[in-house]
Design a protein around this motif. Structure first.
Motif, PDB file in Angstrom:
ATOM      1  N   ASP A  28     -36.207  15.759  49.958  1.00  0.00           N
ATOM      2  CA  ASP A  28     -35.403  14.926  49.198  1.00  0.00           C
ATOM      3  C   ASP A  28     -33.902  15.528  49.159  1.00  0.00           C
ATOM      4  OD1 ASP A  28     -37.397  13.164  48.410  1.00  0.00           O
ATOM      5  OD2 ASP A  28     -37.907  14.496  46.675  1.00  0.00           O
ATOM      6  N   GLY A  29     -33.580  15.885  50.530  1.00  0.00           N
ATOM      7  CA  GLY A  29     -32.323  16.342  50.412  1.00  0.00           C
ATOM      8  C   GLY A  29     -32.003  17.848  50.401  1.00  0.00           C
ATOM      9  N   VAL A  30     -33.082  18.517  50.125  1.00  0.00           N
ATOM     10  CA  VAL A  30     -32.780  19.963  49.886  1.00  0.00           C
ATOM     11  C   VAL A  30     -33.503  20.746  50.894  1.00  0.00           C
ATOM     12  CG1 VAL A  30     -33.691  21.960  48.369  1.00  0.00           C
ATOM     13  CG2 VAL A  30     -33.259  19.806  47.233  1.00  0.00           C
ATOM     14  N   HIS A  31     -32.728  21.634  51.561  1.00  0.00           N
ATOM     15  CA  HIS A  31     -33.265  22.373  52.598  1.00  0.00           C
ATOM     16  C   HIS A  31     -33.971  23.646  52.114  1.00  0.00           C
ATOM     17  CE1 HIS A  31     -30.747  20.400  55.619  1.00  0.00           C
ATOM     18  NE2 HIS A  31     -30.137  20.464  54.647  1.00  0.00           N
ATOM     19  N   VAL A  32     -35.525  23.479  52.564  1.00  0.00           N
ATOM     20  CA  VAL A  32     -36.326  24.356  51.895  1.00  0.00           C
ATOM     21  C   VAL A  32     -36.971  25.384  52.857  1.00  0.00           C
ATOM     22  CG1 VAL A  32     -38.526  24.683  50.700  1.00  0.00           C
ATOM     23  CG2 VAL A  32     -37.111  22.707  49.932  1.00  0.00           C
ATOM     24  N   PHE A  33     -36.985  26.517  52.754  1.00  0.00           N
ATOM     25  CA  PHE A  33     -37.492  27.730  53.619  1.00  0.00           C
ATOM     26  C   PHE A  33     -38.517  28.488  52.772  1.00  0.00           C
ATOM     27  CE2 PHE A  33     -33.065  27.016  55.048  1.00  0.00           C
ATOM     28  CZ  PHE A  33     -33.163  26.816  56.418  1.00  0.00           C
ATOM     29  N   THR A  34     -39.796  28.356  53.711  1.00  0.00           N
ATOM     30  CA  THR A  34     -41.014  29.129  53.262  1.00  0.00           C
ATOM     31  C   THR A  34     -41.389  29.955  54.433  1.00  0.00           C
ATOM     32  OG1 THR A  34     -42.210  27.506  53.862  1.00  0.00           O
ATOM     33  CG2 THR A  34     -41.397  27.444  51.531  1.00  0.00           C
ATOM     34  N   SER A  35     -42.596  30.802  54.146  1.00  0.00           N
ATOM     35  CA  SER A  35     -43.116  31.806  55.193  1.00  0.00           C
ATOM     36  C   SER A  35     -44.491  32.041  54.916  1.00  0.00           C
ATOM     37  CB  SER A  35     -42.125  33.088  55.515  1.00  0.00           C
ATOM     38  OG  SER A  35     -42.759  33.622  56.575  1.00  0.00           O
ATOM     39  N   ALA A  36     -45.355  31.815  55.871  1.00  0.00           N
ATOM     40  CA  ALA A  36     -46.652  32.227  55.621  1.00  0.00           C
ATOM     41  C   ALA A  36     -46.705  33.696  55.661  1.00  0.00           C
ATOM     42  CB  ALA A  36     -47.814  31.441  56.613  1.00  0.00           C
ATOM     43  N   ASP A  37     -45.813  34.380  56.268  1.00  0.00           N
ATOM     44  CA  ASP A  37     -46.006  35.802  56.583  1.00  0.00           C
ATOM     45  C   ASP A  37     -45.298  36.634  55.735  1.00  0.00           C
ATOM     46  OD1 ASP A  37     -46.556  35.329  59.333  1.00  0.00           O
ATOM     47  OD2 ASP A  37     -44.611  34.909  59.817  1.00  0.00           O
ATOM     48  N   LEU A  38     -44.976  35.867  54.522  1.00  0.00           N
ATOM     49  CA  LEU A  38     -44.475  36.867  53.307  1.00  0.00           C
ATOM     50  C   LEU A  38     -44.821  35.693  51.989  1.00  0.00           C
ATOM     51  CD1 LEU A  38     -43.110  39.127  52.252  1.00  0.00           C
ATOM     52  CD2 LEU A  38     -40.795  37.860  52.516  1.00  0.00           C
ATOM     53  N   GLY A  40     -45.218  34.054  48.733  1.00  0.00           N
ATOM     54  CA  GLY A  40     -43.910  34.044  47.519  1.00  0.00           C
ATOM     55  C   GLY A  40     -42.661  33.796  48.098  1.00  0.00           C
ATOM     56  N   PHE A  41     -42.346  33.880  49.592  1.00  0.00           N
ATOM     57  CA  PHE A  41     -41.102  33.449  49.710  1.00  0.00           C
ATOM     58  C   PHE A  41     -40.789  31.969  49.768  1.00  0.00           C
ATOM     59  CE2 PHE A  41     -38.190  32.138  53.206  1.00  0.00           C
ATOM     60  CZ  PHE A  41     -37.187  33.070  52.856  1.00  0.00           C
ATOM     61  N   HIS A  42     -39.928  31.705  49.113  1.00  0.00           N
ATOM     62  CA  HIS A  42     -39.381  30.166  48.976  1.00  0.00           C
ATOM     63  C   HIS A  42     -37.844  30.078  48.660  1.00  0.00           C
ATOM     64  CE1 HIS A  42     -40.638  25.902  47.651  1.00  0.00           C
ATOM     65  NE2 HIS A  42     -39.412  26.290  47.262  1.00  0.00           N
ATOM     66  N   VAL A  43     -37.017  29.734  49.504  1.00  0.00           N
ATOM     67  CA  VAL A  43     -35.731  29.464  49.089  1.00  0.00           C
ATOM     68  C   VAL A  43     -35.328  28.108  49.327  1.00  0.00           C
ATOM     69  CG1 VAL A  43     -35.050  31.821  49.182  1.00  0.00           C
ATOM     70  CG2 VAL A  43     -34.766  30.308  51.109  1.00  0.00           C
ATOM     71  N   GLY A  44     -34.363  27.332  48.579  1.00  0.00           N
ATOM     72  CA  GLY A  44     -34.042  26.153  48.821  1.00  0.00           C
ATOM     73  C   GLY A  44     -32.596  25.890  48.346  1.00  0.00           C
ATOM     74  N   HIS A  45     -31.515  24.994  49.017  1.00  0.00           N
ATOM     75  CA  HIS A  45     -30.445  24.589  48.301  1.00  0.00           C
ATOM     76  C   HIS A  45     -30.264  23.198  49.064  1.00  0.00           C
ATOM     77  CE1 HIS A  45     -26.284  24.544  47.529  1.00  0.00           C
ATOM     78  NE2 HIS A  45     -26.638  25.504  46.404  1.00  0.00           N
ATOM     79  N   PRO A  46     -29.511  22.423  48.629  1.00  0.00           N
ATOM     80  CA  PRO A  46     -28.775  20.768  49.296  1.00  0.00           C
ATOM     81  C   PRO A  46     -28.121  21.106  50.347  1.00  0.00           C
ATOM     82  CG  PRO A  46     -28.666  20.947  47.001  1.00  0.00           C
ATOM     83  CD  PRO A  46     -29.100  22.363  47.244  1.00  0.00           C
ATOM     84  N   VAL A  59     -35.688  37.683  51.560  1.00  0.00           N
ATOM     85  CA  VAL A  59     -36.763  38.362  52.101  1.00  0.00           C
ATOM     86  C   VAL A  59     -36.655  40.092  51.703  1.00  0.00           C
ATOM     87  CG1 VAL A  59     -37.554  39.379  54.333  1.00  0.00           C
ATOM     88  CG2 VAL A  59     -37.085  36.830  54.129  1.00  0.00           C
ATOM     89  N   GLU A  60     -35.464  40.454  51.875  1.00  0.00           N
ATOM     90  CA  GLU A  60     -35.444  41.691  51.264  1.00  0.00           C
ATOM     91  C   GLU A  60     -35.673  42.267  49.948  1.00  0.00           C
ATOM     92  OE1 GLU A  60     -31.779  42.849  54.534  1.00  0.00           O
ATOM     93  OE2 GLU A  60     -31.039  42.609  52.458  1.00  0.00           O
ATOM     94  N   LYS A  61     -35.302  41.201  49.103  1.00  0.00           N
ATOM     95  CA  LYS A  61     -35.640  41.358  47.695  1.00  0.00           C
ATOM     96  C   LYS A  61     -37.257  41.394  47.541  1.00  0.00           C
ATOM     97  CE  LYS A  61     -34.335  39.922  42.949  1.00  0.00           C
ATOM     98  NZ  LYS A  61     -33.420  39.356  42.147  1.00  0.00           N
ATOM     99  N   LEU A  62     -37.820  40.313  47.952  1.00  0.00           N
ATOM    100  CA  LEU A  62     -39.251  40.432  47.877  1.00  0.00           C
ATOM    101  C   LEU A  62     -39.840  41.545  48.426  1.00  0.00           C
ATOM    102  CD1 LEU A  62     -41.380  38.458  46.582  1.00  0.00           C
ATOM    103  CD2 LEU A  62     -41.480  36.955  48.852  1.00  0.00           C
ATOM    104  N   VAL A  63     -39.577  42.076  49.515  1.00  0.00           N
ATOM    105  CA  VAL A  63     -40.236  43.202  50.231  1.00  0.00           C
ATOM    106  C   VAL A  63     -40.025  44.432  49.209  1.00  0.00           C
ATOM    107  CG1 VAL A  63     -40.130  44.747  52.046  1.00  0.00           C
ATOM    108  CG2 VAL A  63     -40.116  42.239  52.512  1.00  0.00           C
ATOM    109  N   LYS A  64     -38.921  44.524  48.692  1.00  0.00           N
ATOM    110  CA  LYS A  64     -38.358  45.692  47.998  1.00  0.00           C
ATOM    111  C   LYS A  64     -39.391  45.536  46.578  1.00  0.00           C
ATOM    112  CE  LYS A  64     -35.143  48.445  45.342  1.00  0.00           C
ATOM    113  NZ  LYS A  64     -33.865  48.416  44.894  1.00  0.00           N
ATOM    114  N   LEU A  65     -39.512  44.157  46.043  1.00  0.00           N
ATOM    115  CA  LEU A  65     -40.394  44.150  44.915  1.00  0.00           C
ATOM    116  C   LEU A  65     -41.721  44.237  45.056  1.00  0.00           C
ATOM    117  CD1 LEU A  65     -38.856  40.776  43.382  1.00  0.00           C
ATOM    118  CD2 LEU A  65     -38.733  43.042  42.488  1.00  0.00           C
ATOM    119  N   ASN A  66     -42.430  44.066  46.422  1.00  0.00           N
ATOM    120  CA  ASN A  66     -43.473  44.473  46.602  1.00  0.00           C
ATOM    121  C   ASN A  66     -44.041  45.854  47.112  1.00  0.00           C
ATOM    122  OD1 ASN A  66     -45.050  41.835  46.065  1.00  0.00           O
ATOM    123  ND2 ASN A  66     -43.517  40.994  47.146  1.00  0.00           N
ATOM    124  N   THR A  67     -43.010  46.431  47.904  1.00  0.00           N
ATOM    125  CA  THR A  67     -43.267  47.851  48.356  1.00  0.00           C
ATOM    126  C   THR A  67     -42.563  48.936  47.721  1.00  0.00           C
ATOM    127  OG1 THR A  67     -41.600  47.658  49.946  1.00  0.00           O
ATOM    128  CG2 THR A  67     -43.799  46.819  50.510  1.00  0.00           C
TER     129      THR A  67
END
Length: 112
Positions: A28-38, A40-46, A59-67
């Motif tokens: 619906d006009g929002v560019h959404v990025f996800t990854s099966a390799d990470l 919880g990774f999900h970002v989006g913006h119009p 990616v860097e923040k999610l890796v830091k939070l998890n490791t």
């Protein structure tokens, strides 16, 4: 799941991915990025540029939070290359319903 190294081991502990495939969808006009390799990774913006620029920091923040590790990543696909992937190409017939352009992201230390 992509052929790239998964971030979860058999024991269930999180391992920082050596490479990620980031998939793009337009919802619906929002560019959404996800990854099966990470998980919880999900970002989006119009705005595509803004969404793209959110990928590596997320990616860097999610890796830091998890490791607990600070690992610097970089996108191997530039914004300009990615935009070209999204442009219609009359020489390449693609079912756009199944087409998911990908951005490859790797840690800076091992990036080619």
């Amino acid at each position: 799941m992509s052929a790239l190294k998964n971030s979860a081991t058999e024991a269930g502990s999180f391992v920082a991915p050596e490479a990620l495939e980031i998939e793009h969808t337009n919802v619906d006009g929002v560019h959404v990025f996800t990854s099966a390799d990470l998980p919880g990774f999900h970002v989006g913006h119009p705005d595509l540029k803004t969404a793209y620029e959110m990928i590596v920091p997320a990616v860097e923040k999610l890796v830091k939070l998890n490791t607990g590790e600070v690992i610097r990543y970089r996108a191997e696909t530039t914004l300009e290359e990615f935009i070209r992937m999204l442009e219609p190409n009359p020489n390449n017939v693609v079912n756009l319903d199944d087409f998911r352009p990908k951005i490859h992201v790797r840690p800076k230390a091992i990036a080619a």
